[in-house]
Structure formats: C-alpha cells, structure tokens
Design a protein around this motif. Sequence first.
Motif, PDB file in Angstrom:
ATOM      1  N   PRO A  92     -24.875 -59.865  -3.517  1.00 35.93           N
ATOM      2  CA  PRO A  92     -24.488 -59.251  -4.788  1.00 35.93           C
ATOM      3  C   PRO A  92     -23.192 -58.459  -4.637  1.00 35.93           C
ATOM      4  O   PRO A  92     -22.994 -57.761  -3.642  1.00 35.93           O
ATOM      5  CB  PRO A  92     -25.662 -58.318  -5.098  1.00 35.93           C
ATOM      6  N   ARG A  93     -22.320 -58.575  -5.617  1.00 31.06           N
ATOM      7  CA  ARG A  93     -21.052 -57.842  -5.590  1.00 31.06           C
ATOM      8  C   ARG A  93     -21.082 -56.605  -6.483  1.00 31.06           C
ATOM      9  O   ARG A  93     -20.141 -55.823  -6.488  1.00 31.06           O
ATOM     10  CB  ARG A  93     -19.910 -58.764  -6.063  1.00 31.06           C
ATOM     11  N   ASP A  94     -22.179 -56.449  -7.242  1.00 39.92           N
ATOM     12  CA  ASP A  94     -22.240 -55.361  -8.218  1.00 39.92           C
ATOM     13  C   ASP A  94     -23.145 -54.227  -7.771  1.00 39.92           C
ATOM     14  O   ASP A  94     -23.571 -53.407  -8.575  1.00 39.92           O
ATOM     15  CB  ASP A  94     -22.711 -55.893  -9.571  1.00 39.92           C
ATOM     16  N   ARG A  95     -23.450 -54.182  -6.483  1.00 41.20           N
ATOM     17  CA  ARG A  95     -24.293 -53.118  -5.949  1.00 41.20           C
ATOM     18  C   ARG A  95     -23.980 -52.921  -4.465  1.00 41.20           C
ATOM     19  O   ARG A  95     -23.229 -53.689  -3.881  1.00 41.20           O
ATOM     20  CB  ARG A  95     -25.776 -53.436  -6.188  1.00 41.20           C
ATOM     21  N   THR A  96     -24.548 -51.911  -3.866  1.00 41.27           N
ATOM     22  CA  THR A  96     -24.262 -51.607  -2.469  1.00 41.27           C
ATOM     23  C   THR A  96     -25.009 -52.573  -1.558  1.00 41.27           C
ATOM     24  O   THR A  96     -26.226 -52.742  -1.684  1.00 41.27           O
ATOM     25  CB  THR A  96     -24.683 -50.162  -2.132  1.00 41.27           C
ATOM     26  N   ALA A  97     -24.282 -53.220  -0.668  1.00 41.18           N
ATOM     27  CA  ALA A  97     -24.908 -54.173   0.254  1.00 41.18           C
ATOM     28  C   ALA A  97     -24.381 -53.950   1.663  1.00 41.18           C
ATOM     29  O   ALA A  97     -23.223 -53.573   1.860  1.00 41.18           O
ATOM     30  CB  ALA A  97     -24.636 -55.607  -0.191  1.00 41.18           C
ATOM     31  N   LEU A  98     -25.251 -54.183   2.629  1.00 38.03           N
ATOM     32  CA  LEU A  98     -24.883 -54.167   4.038  1.00 38.03           C
ATOM     33  C   LEU A  98     -25.234 -55.525   4.611  1.00 38.03           C
ATOM     34  O   LEU A  98     -26.385 -55.963   4.517  1.00 38.03           O
ATOM     35  CB  LEU A  98     -25.644 -53.074   4.789  1.00 38.03           C
ATOM     36  N   ALA A  99     -24.237 -56.188   5.164  1.00 37.47           N
ATOM     37  CA  ALA A  99     -24.468 -57.502   5.770  1.00 37.47           C
ATOM     38  C   ALA A  99     -24.869 -57.330   7.225  1.00 37.47           C
ATOM     39  O   ALA A  99     -24.210 -56.590   7.980  1.00 37.47           O
ATOM     40  CB  ALA A  99     -23.207 -58.350   5.659  1.00 37.47           C
ATOM     41  N   LEU A 100     -25.926 -58.001   7.622  1.00 34.46           N
ATOM     42  CA  LEU A 100     -26.412 -57.984   9.004  1.00 34.46           C
ATOM     43  C   LEU A 100     -26.355 -59.413   9.514  1.00 34.46           C
ATOM     44  O   LEU A 100     -27.086 -60.287   9.037  1.00 34.46           O
ATOM     45  CB  LEU A 100     -27.831 -57.425   9.040  1.00 34.46           C
ATOM     46  N   GLU A 101     -25.464 -59.674  10.458  1.00 34.66           N
ATOM     47  CA  GLU A 101     -25.156 -61.047  10.864  1.00 34.66           C
ATOM     48  C   GLU A 101     -24.820 -61.086  12.355  1.00 34.66           C
ATOM     49  O   GLU A 101     -23.986 -60.316  12.833  1.00 34.66           O
ATOM     50  CB  GLU A 101     -23.957 -61.556  10.042  1.00 34.66           C
ATOM     51  N   PRO A 102     -25.469 -61.968  13.118  1.00 35.70           N
ATOM     52  CA  PRO A 102     -25.210 -62.009  14.562  1.00 35.70           C
ATOM     53  C   PRO A 102     -23.938 -62.731  14.981  1.00 35.70           C
ATOM     54  O   PRO A 102     -23.427 -62.504  16.077  1.00 35.70           O
ATOM     55  CB  PRO A 102     -26.444 -62.742  15.104  1.00 35.70           C
ATOM     56  N   SER A 103     -23.403 -63.612  14.141  1.00 42.26           N
ATOM     57  CA  SER A 103     -22.288 -64.471  14.554  1.00 42.26           C
ATOM     58  C   SER A 103     -20.930 -63.858  14.221  1.00 42.26           C
ATOM     59  O   SER A 103     -20.627 -63.585  13.058  1.00 42.26           O
ATOM     60  CB  SER A 103     -22.402 -65.841  13.875  1.00 42.26           C
ATOM     61  N   VAL A 104     -20.104 -63.700  15.242  1.00 39.45           N
ATOM     62  CA  VAL A 104     -18.743 -63.197  15.039  1.00 39.45           C
ATOM     63  C   VAL A 104     -17.953 -64.150  14.149  1.00 39.45           C
ATOM     64  O   VAL A 104     -17.179 -63.727  13.283  1.00 39.45           O
ATOM     65  CB  VAL A 104     -18.029 -63.033  16.391  1.00 39.45           C
ATOM     66  N   GLU A 105     -18.148 -65.455  14.329  1.00 45.26           N
ATOM     67  CA  GLU A 105     -17.410 -66.445  13.545  1.00 45.26           C
ATOM     68  C   GLU A 105     -17.754 -66.342  12.064  1.00 45.26           C
ATOM     69  O   GLU A 105     -16.890 -66.462  11.194  1.00 45.26           O
ATOM     70  CB  GLU A 105     -17.707 -67.855  14.058  1.00 45.26           C
ATOM     71  N   MET A 106     -19.023 -66.112  11.751  1.00 46.60           N
ATOM     72  CA  MET A 106     -19.419 -65.943  10.356  1.00 46.60           C
ATOM     73  C   MET A 106     -18.806 -64.678   9.762  1.00 46.60           C
ATOM     74  O   MET A 106     -18.291 -64.691   8.637  1.00 46.60           O
ATOM     75  CB  MET A 106     -20.945 -65.875  10.249  1.00 46.60           C
ATOM     76  N   ILE A 107     -18.867 -63.586  10.508  1.00 48.50           N
ATOM     77  CA  ILE A 107     -18.302 -62.326  10.015  1.00 48.50           C
ATOM     78  C   ILE A 107     -16.808 -62.477   9.784  1.00 48.50           C
ATOM     79  O   ILE A 107     -16.261 -61.952   8.795  1.00 48.50           O
ATOM     80  CB  ILE A 107     -18.612 -61.185  11.008  1.00 48.50           C
ATOM     81  N   ARG A 108     -16.122 -63.175  10.653  1.00 49.69           N
ATOM     82  CA  ARG A 108     -14.680 -63.356  10.535  1.00 49.69           C
ATOM     83  C   ARG A 108     -14.305 -64.042   9.221  1.00 49.69           C
ATOM     84  O   ARG A 108     -13.240 -63.782   8.665  1.00 49.69           O
ATOM     85  CB  ARG A 108     -14.166 -64.183  11.717  1.00 49.69           C
ATOM     86  N   GLN A 109     -15.186 -64.896   8.721  1.00 50.93           N
ATOM     87  CA  GLN A 109     -14.872 -65.658   7.517  1.00 50.93           C
ATOM     88  C   GLN A 109     -15.308 -64.972   6.216  1.00 50.93           C
ATOM     89  O   GLN A 109     -15.137 -65.529   5.138  1.00 50.93           O
ATOM     90  CB  GLN A 109     -15.532 -67.040   7.594  1.00 50.93           C
ATOM     91  N   ARG A 110     -15.842 -63.774   6.331  1.00 52.87           N
ATOM     92  CA  ARG A 110     -16.228 -63.071   5.115  1.00 52.87           C
ATOM     93  C   ARG A 110     -14.976 -62.744   4.304  1.00 52.87           C
ATOM     94  O   ARG A 110     -13.952 -62.346   4.866  1.00 52.87           O
ATOM     95  CB  ARG A 110     -17.015 -61.806   5.457  1.00 52.87           C
ATOM     96  N   PRO A 111     -15.026 -62.928   2.991  1.00 57.34           N
ATOM     97  CA  PRO A 111     -13.819 -62.779   2.174  1.00 57.34           C
ATOM     98  C   PRO A 111     -13.375 -61.330   2.051  1.00 57.34           C
ATOM     99  O   PRO A 111     -14.177 -60.400   2.245  1.00 57.34           O
ATOM    100  CB  PRO A 111     -14.250 -63.337   0.817  1.00 57.34           C
ATOM    101  N   PRO A 112     -12.109 -61.121   1.705  1.00 58.25           N
ATOM    102  CA  PRO A 112     -11.624 -59.756   1.454  1.00 58.25           C
ATOM    103  C   PRO A 112     -12.465 -59.095   0.369  1.00 58.25           C
ATOM    104  O   PRO A 112     -12.827 -59.720  -0.627  1.00 58.25           O
ATOM    105  CB  PRO A 112     -10.183 -59.982   0.976  1.00 58.25           C
TER     106      PRO A 112
END
Length: 248
Positions: free
Chosen positions: A50-70
């Motif tokens: 969701p982009r309209d509320r507070t979220a914390l992403a929990l993700e083990p992969s560096v490659e996935m985190i790197r591709q998260r959008p601005p």
Amino acid sequence: MSGRDLYDDIGTGYSSGRRTDPRWMAEVLAALGGALRIADVGAGTGSYEPRDRTALALEPSVEMIRQRPPGASPAVRAVAEALPVRDDSVDAALAVLTVHHWTDWRAGLAELRRIAPLRVVLAYDTRRHTEFWFVREYVPEIAALELTRPSADDIAHELGAGTVTPLPVPWDFTDGVFPAYWRRPAAYLDPGVRRACSALAQTDPGAVERGIGRLRADLHSGRWHERHRDLLGLDEWDAGFRLIVSRR
C-alpha cells in the motif's frame, strides 16, 4: 536454495516482469481494510505494498531491495522466521506470494501472528498449479517442486483463516506470475518471462528447454490453439490463487 539465495540469483530484471495488477491490488487493499501500519513480509520489489499508509518492507534478498522503486517504503533485510518487529507493533502483516519460499513456513506464519492482529496472505493451490497446461504438457518436472510447497489450504488452516477468496487471473494480467500467460502461450518463449517465474528458475534447465521446444513447435503447427480452444474464449481463469485473511 533459500528464497534469499534464489532471488539474489534470479532477481535481476524481476521488477520489469512482475508489475502490479490493479485488480489484485484492489483485493489486497480491501482485505487490509482500515489497517494503517503494515509489515510487508517477503516484500520483494513491493508490487502489492500500500502507498497510502505506513509500511515497512521485510525482505531477505539484496537484489529485490535494490529494485524497489523510488519513494517505496523503507526496507529491512529479514527472513520471515525471525522478524525484527515487536509483538503487536503493526496493524496488519501482509505476505504476497512468498510463503512457499520460506525455509520454515509454519515458523514464518507464527511470526505473522505474533506481530499483527490481522494477517493478509496471498498464496496458491499447489495442486492446481500442477494441473496447469504448461506443467502437464510441457514441463511436468515442475509438479514435483510444487507439491513440496505449502498450499493455500495448508496456510489457511495454520492461520485459522476467517476468509479465503479466490483471485482469478485475467487474460491480460500485468503481473508475470507463473500461470499469468495461460491464454498467451507465446510469452513463455521469452527468457525474461521465464526468469521471473521461480517455478521455472528452480526446475532443471534441460527439462525447461525441452518443454519450451515442444511448446514452440505446437504454437507453430497450431496444435496448442486446437488443444486449448476452450481457454481462448475466457476472460479469466482460476489458477488457484487465494487471498487468505486471518484475524485475532
């Protein structure tokens, strides 16, 4: 191979093939209801965050985190089985197409219960995936992998789910999940499409190449279209995806 290692290995370009489909996004948002603080577990690139509320992403992969959008929510490297989140510190825990990658899925679901009173999990019926024409007719080796994974019913039972809602796959689905191209078979000839599907990435490459060769021949001859003419008139198909909601 763990989910972290898998997606560090195959994740390059993942965000281009796995794009948010607004129809599924609407279902996820409806399931989250009024929850304002979200922990997105196994968040990947954040496709259904969701982009309209507070979220914390929990993700083990560096490659996935790197591709998260601005502008995406902040991300922390973590595995589902040991979340760095206090008890009941978020309103909802969200887990989208990730449980089948967890090393100990029951421990991961226990963590979801620990951190949030509302759990929203998108999973799938693994047996339904084994019946998918691509598996049945071209790469049957995928079935053995799928049947080792927790199925939606297993997850719903473990969570004591209140509701389990089928999410059909529209024919023009924008998120390249494995069965997304059920009515667009030529898409599977694209290596980029195959790379974004963990079921294909984790199956013997020789078996996948043989299956793709047979599919290419059947598309060229018209055999695939003759065999699956019933699919060509459908706007959506039940590939076994289920939205599981559990409340305390």
